[in-house]
Design an enzyme around this catalytic site. Sequence first.
Site, mmCIF file in Angstrom:
data_model
loop_
_atom_site.group_PDB
_atom_site.id
_atom_site.type_symbol
_atom_site.label_atom_id
_atom_site.label_comp_id
_atom_site.label_asym_id
_atom_site.label_seq_id
_atom_site.Cartn_x
_atom_site.Cartn_y
_atom_site.Cartn_z
ATOM 1 N N ASP A 219 0.860 -1.182 0.000
ATOM 2 C CA ASP A 219 0.000 0.000 0.000
ATOM 3 C C ASP A 219 0.897 1.233 0.000
ATOM 4 O OD1 ASP A 219 -2.462 -1.369 0.099
ATOM 5 O OD2 ASP A 219 -2.335 -1.575 2.270
ATOM 6 N N ASP B 88 -6.882 -1.430 -4.667
ATOM 7 C CA ASP B 88 -7.952 -1.101 -3.719
ATOM 8 C C ASP B 88 -8.884 -0.039 -4.305
ATOM 9 O OD1 ASP B 88 -6.697 -2.828 -1.905
ATOM 10 O OD2 ASP B 88 -5.558 -1.194 -0.985
#
Length: 172
Positions: free
Chosen positions: A131, A149
């Site tokens: 991330d 995401d």
Amino acid sequence: MTTRPGERRFSFSVGAWRWLWLSLGVIAVDQYTKTLIMERFDEFESLVLLPVLDLMRLHNEGAAFSFLSDAGGWQRWMFIVIGLAVGAGIVVWLRQLPAKGRGLLAAGLALVLAGAIGNVIDRILWGHVVDFIRVHYQEWYYPAFNAADSAITIGVGLLLLDSLLDYRRSRR
């Protein structure tokens, strides 16, 4: 090549297969951006882009919002299996959709597929999801996320919109 009566021939022109190009493109962007981050940032290193937006390399061994991130390792394989199962289900769903007239649904499914597979690739290669987008305001921080995401979030939004529009059409 001709087919006999009752025989079905596999064809990419049947169903909403053309939307798989969207999935492949998003997976490519997702993996490319994660590669750039891994080449340029150490874990926890950050770069402030805006007062409310940072790039920061983080590793998530769990699911959304780091769910099960401290579960000891078994969750990696569970999330891989779930991601692949969801992906297979979406491919079957896209195959059964008509080639025209369901673009919103097909786009939503293609984006969810891309996000699921993008994160599965990370879990297979690294054992965690990379991330790197961090949104915050003063002392409040939204959980870090990535392009996969974002694709899942947008895809689910399109699925909800398609469902709402279908409901409104059916009421008329």
